[in-house]
Scaffold this motif. Sequence first.
Motif, PDB file in Angstrom:
ATOM      1  N   GLY A   6       0.786  -1.386  -0.032  1.00 39.45           N
ATOM      2  CA  GLY A   6       0.014  -0.096   0.171  1.00 39.45           C
ATOM      3  C   GLY A   6       0.944   1.408  -0.144  1.00 39.45           C
ATOM      4  O   GLY A   6       1.997   1.303   0.339  1.00 39.45           O
ATOM      5  N   SER A 108     -10.438  -6.752   1.120  1.00 36.17           N
ATOM      6  CA  SER A 108      -9.644  -5.821   1.536  1.00 36.17           C
ATOM      7  C   SER A 108      -8.839  -6.697   2.652  1.00 36.17           C
ATOM      8  O   SER A 108      -9.371  -7.096   3.523  1.00 36.17           O
ATOM      9  CB  SER A 108     -10.287  -4.374   2.532  1.00 36.17           C
ATOM     10  OG  SER A 108     -11.097  -3.855   1.527  1.00 36.17           O
ATOM     11  N   GLY A 109      -7.541  -6.160   2.644  1.00 34.27           N
ATOM     12  CA  GLY A 109      -6.618  -7.137   3.616  1.00 34.27           C
ATOM     13  C   GLY A 109      -6.146  -8.413   3.109  1.00 34.27           C
ATOM     14  O   GLY A 109      -5.194  -8.938   3.643  1.00 34.27           O
ATOM     15  N   ASP A 127      -6.640  -4.645  -3.669  1.00 38.57           N
ATOM     16  CA  ASP A 127      -7.377  -5.570  -2.691  1.00 38.57           C
ATOM     17  C   ASP A 127      -8.687  -4.608  -2.102  1.00 38.57           C
ATOM     18  O   ASP A 127      -8.736  -3.729  -1.415  1.00 38.57           O
ATOM     19  CB  ASP A 127      -6.698  -5.897  -1.790  1.00 38.57           C
ATOM     20  CG  ASP A 127      -5.986  -4.823  -0.693  1.00 38.57           C
ATOM     21  OD1 ASP A 127      -6.072  -3.575  -0.947  1.00 38.57           O
ATOM     22  OD2 ASP A 127      -6.110  -4.829   0.557  1.00 38.57           O
ATOM     23  N   ARG A 129     -11.670  -2.650  -1.198  1.00 38.14           N
ATOM     24  CA  ARG A 129     -11.828  -1.084  -1.422  1.00 38.14           C
ATOM     25  C   ARG A 129     -10.526  -0.419  -0.645  1.00 38.14           C
ATOM     26  O   ARG A 129     -10.380   0.740  -0.325  1.00 38.14           O
ATOM     27  CB  ARG A 129     -12.984  -0.708  -0.416  1.00 38.14           C
ATOM     28  CG  ARG A 129     -14.223  -1.257  -0.714  1.00 38.14           C
ATOM     29  CD  ARG A 129     -15.288  -0.666   0.285  1.00 38.14           C
ATOM     30  NE  ARG A 129     -16.768  -1.400   0.119  1.00 38.14           N
ATOM     31  CZ  ARG A 129     -17.619  -0.904   0.738  1.00 38.14           C
ATOM     32  NH1 ARG A 129     -17.578  -0.096   1.582  1.00 38.14           N
ATOM     33  NH2 ARG A 129     -18.832  -1.571   0.623  1.00 38.14           N
ATOM     34  N   HIS A 130      -9.666  -1.206  -0.164  1.00 36.56           N
ATOM     35  CA  HIS A 130      -8.598  -0.922   0.709  1.00 36.56           C
ATOM     36  C   HIS A 130      -7.249   0.016  -0.208  1.00 36.56           C
ATOM     37  O   HIS A 130      -7.271   1.092  -0.137  1.00 36.56           O
ATOM     38  CB  HIS A 130      -7.658  -2.285   1.282  1.00 36.56           C
ATOM     39  CG  HIS A 130      -6.627  -1.908   1.925  1.00 36.56           C
ATOM     40  ND1 HIS A 130      -5.658  -2.757   2.018  1.00 36.56           N
ATOM     41  CD2 HIS A 130      -6.249  -1.084   3.121  1.00 36.56           C
ATOM     42  CE1 HIS A 130      -4.680  -2.375   2.951  1.00 36.56           C
ATOM     43  NE2 HIS A 130      -5.146  -1.299   3.435  1.00 36.56           N
ATOM     44  N   GLU A 131      -6.626  -0.639  -1.074  1.00 38.49           N
ATOM     45  CA  GLU A 131      -5.544   0.059  -1.840  1.00 38.49           C
ATOM     46  C   GLU A 131      -5.302  -0.443  -2.935  1.00 38.49           C
ATOM     47  O   GLU A 131      -5.646  -1.714  -3.524  1.00 38.49           O
ATOM     48  CB  GLU A 131      -4.284   0.105  -0.974  1.00 38.49           C
ATOM     49  CG  GLU A 131      -4.164   1.000   0.373  1.00 38.49           C
ATOM     50  CD  GLU A 131      -2.946   1.780   0.151  1.00 38.49           C
ATOM     51  OE1 GLU A 131      -2.508   2.295  -0.749  1.00 38.49           O
ATOM     52  OE2 GLU A 131      -2.397   2.280   1.469  1.00 38.49           O
ATOM     53  N   ARG A 165     -10.642   1.641  -4.006  1.00 33.11           N
ATOM     54  CA  ARG A 165      -9.431   1.745  -3.597  1.00 33.11           C
ATOM     55  C   ARG A 165      -8.510   2.681  -4.394  1.00 33.11           C
ATOM     56  O   ARG A 165      -7.242   2.988  -3.764  1.00 33.11           O
ATOM     57  CB  ARG A 165      -8.911   0.360  -3.805  1.00 33.11           C
ATOM     58  CG  ARG A 165      -8.842  -0.115  -5.180  1.00 33.11           C
ATOM     59  CD  ARG A 165      -8.883  -1.659  -5.248  1.00 33.11           C
ATOM     60  NE  ARG A 165      -9.126  -2.392  -6.683  1.00 33.11           N
ATOM     61  CZ  ARG A 165      -9.508  -3.400  -6.763  1.00 33.11           C
ATOM     62  NH1 ARG A 165      -9.821  -4.226  -5.985  1.00 33.11           N
ATOM     63  NH2 ARG A 165      -9.621  -3.917  -8.015  1.00 33.11           N
ATOM     64  N   ARG A 168      -8.427   5.908  -2.338  1.00 32.02           N
ATOM     65  CA  ARG A 168      -7.841   5.894  -1.197  1.00 32.02           C
ATOM     66  C   ARG A 168      -6.191   5.845  -1.196  1.00 32.02           C
ATOM     67  O   ARG A 168      -5.506   6.691  -0.479  1.00 32.02           O
ATOM     68  CB  ARG A 168      -8.063   4.467  -0.119  1.00 32.02           C
ATOM     69  CG  ARG A 168      -7.849   4.217   1.045  1.00 32.02           C
ATOM     70  CD  ARG A 168      -8.186   3.189   1.709  1.00 32.02           C
ATOM     71  NE  ARG A 168      -7.150   2.703   2.587  1.00 32.02           N
ATOM     72  CZ  ARG A 168      -6.843   3.005   3.770  1.00 32.02           C
ATOM     73  NH1 ARG A 168      -7.412   4.075   4.142  1.00 32.02           N
ATOM     74  NH2 ARG A 168      -5.813   2.646   4.607  1.00 32.02           N
TER      75      ARG A 168
END
Length: 310
Positions: A6, A108-109, A127, A129-131, A165, A168
């Motif tokens: 990330g 996510s994660g 991944d 909605r994360h990055e 993502r 973000r």
Amino acid sequence: ARHLLGIEQLHPIEIATVLDLADSYVDLSRGAVKHSDRLAGLTQINMFFENSTRTQASFELAGKRLGADVMNMAMQASSIKKGETLIDTALTLNAMHPDLLVVRHPHSGAVDLLAQKVTCAVLNAGDGRHEHPTQALLDALTIRRAKGRLHRLNIAICGDIAHSRVARSNILLLGKMENRVRLVGPPTLIPSGAADWGVEVYDDMAKGLEGCDVVMMLRLQKERMDGGFIPSEREYYHRYGLDAEKLAHAKEDAIVMHPGPMNRGVEIDGTIADDINRSVIQEQVEMGVAVRMAAMDLLAQNLREERSNG
Ligand code: CP
């Protein structure tokens, strides 16, 4: 670092290092011979558990241009379909001694978790909605080349922020490089805590785009809306779709970006997307190959050092 999971973990100097190296890979990719042996002898496996055109193709091309042995796992035809877990799949592939594992996953994660289980370098190709770190890096390179700098710019990120993502990772990167970031979209598609992210929030395109250097449009991610609020496309286009009238509020030389895939007539007017004087959407795609070459080259250098130190 061993992995690229990330933007959150990256220092501004590391971001600049990736972009500087990527600049040189733009030149290589534009040359008559698009090949180097920086990754010769290394094995790269691409595992995409979600659809992709740009990211998968550019990671594959990036690995091949640097001389790696590249394998694309066809996840739809893999034993995941027989109930094998993500971690067991990763451990199975890890036993074949890959050096670089490129992973896209809907949760996510999931990529962070996988990185803890394998002995190679892992690159997050998006991944949940994360990055989506390489997307933010390629966006940064596109902005830096178009504007001549990557600081003190007014940048509007518009549309479906809540499920993105890309948003973000871009908010994190552009903030670290000391830009002024605005989020513009309907309140239902802007996370409630967004005001604490060091950004300004607008629900009106005219106000949000006023004086901007960069206008970044996002797709409505209906596949992540879980049956919740899905705006009517016609109404959405009317209020938030980027057309000439709304773009006129930004600076005269503002550039227009979109990570793709793009829905013409929903978040962006096709004429704007195709206007080579304003739109840098095709440049973003080009920068995607160069940034992924740079990211894999740098991680491979770290991996070699780690291995030579025992
Ligand atoms: N921008 C992006 O990630 O596109 P793909 O889903 O086609 O890879």
